[in-house]
Scaffold this motif. Structure first.
Motif, mmCIF file in Angstrom:
data_model
loop_
_atom_site.group_PDB
_atom_site.id
_atom_site.type_symbol
_atom_site.label_atom_id
_atom_site.label_comp_id
_atom_site.label_asym_id
_atom_site.label_seq_id
_atom_site.Cartn_x
_atom_site.Cartn_y
_atom_site.Cartn_z
ATOM 1 N N UNK A 244 0.749 -0.986 -0.004
ATOM 2 C CA UNK A 244 -0.024 0.054 -0.187
ATOM 3 C C UNK A 244 0.829 1.393 0.132
ATOM 4 N N UNK A 245 2.248 1.170 0.204
ATOM 5 C CA UNK A 245 2.989 2.140 0.190
ATOM 6 C C UNK A 245 3.006 2.876 1.700
ATOM 7 N N UNK A 246 2.338 2.611 2.689
ATOM 8 C CA UNK A 246 2.320 3.295 3.935
ATOM 9 C C UNK A 246 3.175 2.955 4.768
ATOM 10 N N UNK A 247 4.082 1.705 4.660
ATOM 11 C CA UNK A 247 5.272 1.569 5.787
ATOM 12 C C UNK A 247 6.307 1.354 4.729
ATOM 13 N N UNK A 248 7.507 1.498 5.327
ATOM 14 C CA UNK A 248 8.680 1.023 4.774
ATOM 15 C C UNK A 248 9.487 -0.146 5.696
ATOM 16 N N UNK A 249 10.348 -0.831 5.096
ATOM 17 C CA UNK A 249 11.006 -1.774 5.972
ATOM 18 C C UNK A 249 12.475 -2.073 5.438
ATOM 19 N N UNK A 250 13.383 -2.294 6.527
ATOM 20 C CA UNK A 250 14.676 -2.757 6.340
ATOM 21 C C UNK A 250 15.190 -3.918 7.077
ATOM 22 N N UNK A 251 15.329 -4.957 6.416
ATOM 23 C CA UNK A 251 15.193 -6.334 6.820
ATOM 24 C C UNK A 251 16.638 -7.145 6.755
ATOM 25 N N UNK A 252 17.021 -7.340 7.838
ATOM 26 C CA UNK A 252 18.269 -8.434 7.685
ATOM 27 C C UNK A 252 18.000 -9.658 7.863
ATOM 28 N N UNK A 253 16.674 -10.136 8.306
ATOM 29 C CA UNK A 253 16.221 -11.463 8.477
ATOM 30 C C UNK A 253 14.561 -11.270 8.000
ATOM 31 N N UNK A 254 14.439 -12.558 7.578
ATOM 32 C CA UNK A 254 13.027 -12.788 6.805
ATOM 33 C C UNK A 254 12.372 -13.958 6.895
ATOM 34 N N UNK A 255 11.109 -14.223 6.957
ATOM 35 C CA UNK A 255 10.451 -15.472 6.902
ATOM 36 C C UNK A 255 9.566 -15.767 5.838
ATOM 37 N N UNK A 256 10.013 -16.495 4.881
ATOM 38 C CA UNK A 256 11.032 -17.664 5.216
ATOM 39 C C UNK A 256 12.564 -17.205 5.000
ATOM 40 N N UNK A 257 13.511 -18.017 5.340
ATOM 41 C CA UNK A 257 14.710 -17.663 5.272
ATOM 42 C C UNK A 257 15.659 -19.040 5.049
ATOM 43 N N UNK A 258 16.398 -18.828 3.884
ATOM 44 C CA UNK A 258 16.882 -17.954 2.947
ATOM 45 C C UNK A 258 15.457 -17.495 2.165
ATOM 46 N N UNK A 259 15.251 -16.280 1.723
ATOM 47 C CA UNK A 259 14.264 -15.769 0.986
ATOM 48 C C UNK A 259 14.270 -16.444 -0.468
ATOM 49 N N UNK A 260 13.511 -17.258 -0.786
ATOM 50 C CA UNK A 260 13.316 -17.877 -1.923
ATOM 51 C C UNK A 260 13.435 -16.924 -3.261
ATOM 52 N N UNK A 261 14.100 -17.344 -4.473
ATOM 53 C CA UNK A 261 13.783 -16.518 -5.584
ATOM 54 C C UNK A 261 12.203 -16.612 -6.083
ATOM 55 N N UNK A 262 11.726 -15.290 -6.553
ATOM 56 C CA UNK A 262 10.264 -15.265 -6.642
ATOM 57 C C UNK A 262 9.673 -14.922 -5.511
ATOM 58 N N UNK A 263 10.023 -14.812 -4.385
ATOM 59 C CA UNK A 263 9.125 -14.547 -3.201
ATOM 60 C C UNK A 263 8.648 -13.016 -3.493
ATOM 61 N N UNK A 264 7.459 -12.578 -3.273
ATOM 62 C CA UNK A 264 7.167 -11.244 -3.328
ATOM 63 C C UNK A 264 7.937 -10.305 -2.473
ATOM 64 N N UNK A 265 8.495 -10.544 -1.535
ATOM 65 C CA UNK A 265 9.493 -9.548 -0.551
ATOM 66 C C UNK A 265 10.356 -8.890 -1.263
ATOM 67 N N UNK A 266 11.191 -9.794 -2.347
ATOM 68 C CA UNK A 266 12.201 -9.356 -2.908
ATOM 69 C C UNK A 266 11.956 -8.019 -3.742
ATOM 70 N N UNK A 267 10.745 -8.102 -4.148
ATOM 71 C CA UNK A 267 10.209 -6.776 -4.846
ATOM 72 C C UNK A 267 9.499 -5.911 -4.271
ATOM 73 N N UNK A 268 8.845 -6.130 -3.029
ATOM 74 C CA UNK A 268 8.079 -5.219 -2.334
ATOM 75 C C UNK A 268 8.355 -3.945 -2.381
ATOM 76 N N UNK A 269 7.551 -2.751 -2.631
ATOM 77 C CA UNK A 269 8.151 -1.186 -2.427
ATOM 78 C C UNK A 269 8.628 -1.003 -1.186
ATOM 79 N N UNK A 270 9.253 -0.233 -1.112
ATOM 80 C CA UNK A 270 9.922 0.486 0.008
ATOM 81 C C UNK A 270 10.505 -0.541 1.010
ATOM 82 N N UNK A 271 11.109 -1.510 0.323
ATOM 83 C CA UNK A 271 11.928 -2.631 1.315
ATOM 84 C C UNK A 271 13.403 -2.547 1.042
#
Length: 316
Positions: A244-271
């Motif tokens: 939604x663009x409401x929040x931003x994030x900076x992540x050294x850890x993720x769930x799942x981890x390692x973050x697999x190719x194709x996971x939407x978190x890779x390309x989420x805006x503001x991360x």
């Protein structure tokens, strides 16, 4: 020769000033063991190795008395507790990672606020793109998980002229720098902060703590920084807020981890994502060696080891 073995993930001859009363074995998670596990009394868990590998020798370590991790969190070792005899002590790394993890928490916070990822992309495209970005100065920062790492994060925040540091832990208490709020106060605290830095251990109480309700209470434009464990944050809830663009994030850890190719978190805006590198830095090895020397000296002298977080529970 001593019949008491200590298993180390580093070559013993690379460490000086170790007690001479033990036989040291080098094992870093390989398939073959360096000696009979039954003779191991002090097991230093290999660092950044798969969980199944580091748990594998435990059932055969029948004379084990201490399990020493080189991590702040011990969630990867908890499934092994039932395999241990009563009284076997599980120790975490104490202050080992305070410096490196706090340093990365500050780096992620500054990079996200000042738009460094966007500037990197602009540089690749040879675009001179100026804009006004939020400063860390004058921000209200909430540290969720005010232990050793949380305190080290505050040490590094204060020179940047933040307007306030809000400390939160599992229970309210008073710290040298001021009050520490309990997590039950989060609903009242979250609407008034600009940055949340998560540095809490992963436990049953913290798993999913940063959920949809938690995130919804943050004001528009707030930044979430996670240097703890991925499952502390509800990934789907975070994706909704990022999308939604409401929040931003900076992540050294993720769930799942390692973050697999194709996971939407890779390309989420503001991360901004780093691959769990809060601990692994040049600060790790000298601090790990100091920790092991101190713990083994206590063990050799028959004194209680430090940083005990749990004990084993296998019945004979």
């Amino acid at each position: 020769m001593s019949t008491t073995d200590v298993w180390l993930p580093f070559p013993p001859d690379a460490l000086s000033d170790l007690p001479e009363s033990f036989t040291y074995r080098h094992w870093d998670g390989e398939d073959d063991y360096p000696a009979d596990p039954a003779r191991c009394a002090f097991y230093v868990v290999p660092y950044l190795r798969p969980q199944d590998a580091v748990l594998r020798p435990l059932p055969r370590m029948t004379d084990l008395r201490v399990v020493q991790t080189l991590t702040a969190g011990v969630d990867h070792m908890l499934p092994g507790l039932p395999l241990l005899a009563p009284g076997v002590r599980l120790c975490n790394a104490g202050p080992l990672h305070n410096t490196s993890t706090a340093e990365l928490a500050l780096a992620l916070t500054l990079a996200a606020l000042r738009g460094i990822p966007r500037s990197v992309l602009a540089q690749r495209e040879e675009r001179w793109e100026q804009d006004v970005r939020p400063a860390l100065a004058d921000r209200r920062v909430l540290i969720l998980g005010y232990g050793g790492i949380g305190g080290a994060i505050e040490d590094r925040l204060l020179p940047f002229e933040v307007s306030e540091v809000i400390r939160v832990a599992s229970r309210a208490r008073t710290a040298p720098r001021g009050p520490v709020h309990g997590t039950e106060e989060l609903p009242e605290l979250l609407p008034n902060v600009d940055v949340v830095i998560v540095s809490t251990p992963l436990t049953d109480a913290t798993r999913g703590l940063v959920d949809a309700e938690f995130l919804a209470r943050l004001p528009d434009g707030a930044l979430l920084v996670n240097v703890a464990r991925g499952p502390v944050v509800d990934t789907e809830a975070l994706l909704a807020e990022l999308g939604s663009g409401r929040l931003r994030a900076a992540l050294d850890v993720t769930d799942p981890e390692p973050l697999p190719p194709g996971h939407p978190l890779w390309h989420a805006p503001g991360v901004l994502i780093t691959p769990h590198v809060g601990g692994p830095s040049t600060a790790f090895r000298p601090r790990a060696e100091r920790l092991l020397r101190a713990q083994l000296a206590r063990f050799a002298a028959g004194e209680p080891v430090a940083h005990v977080v749990a004990t084993g529970g296998r019945e004979h």
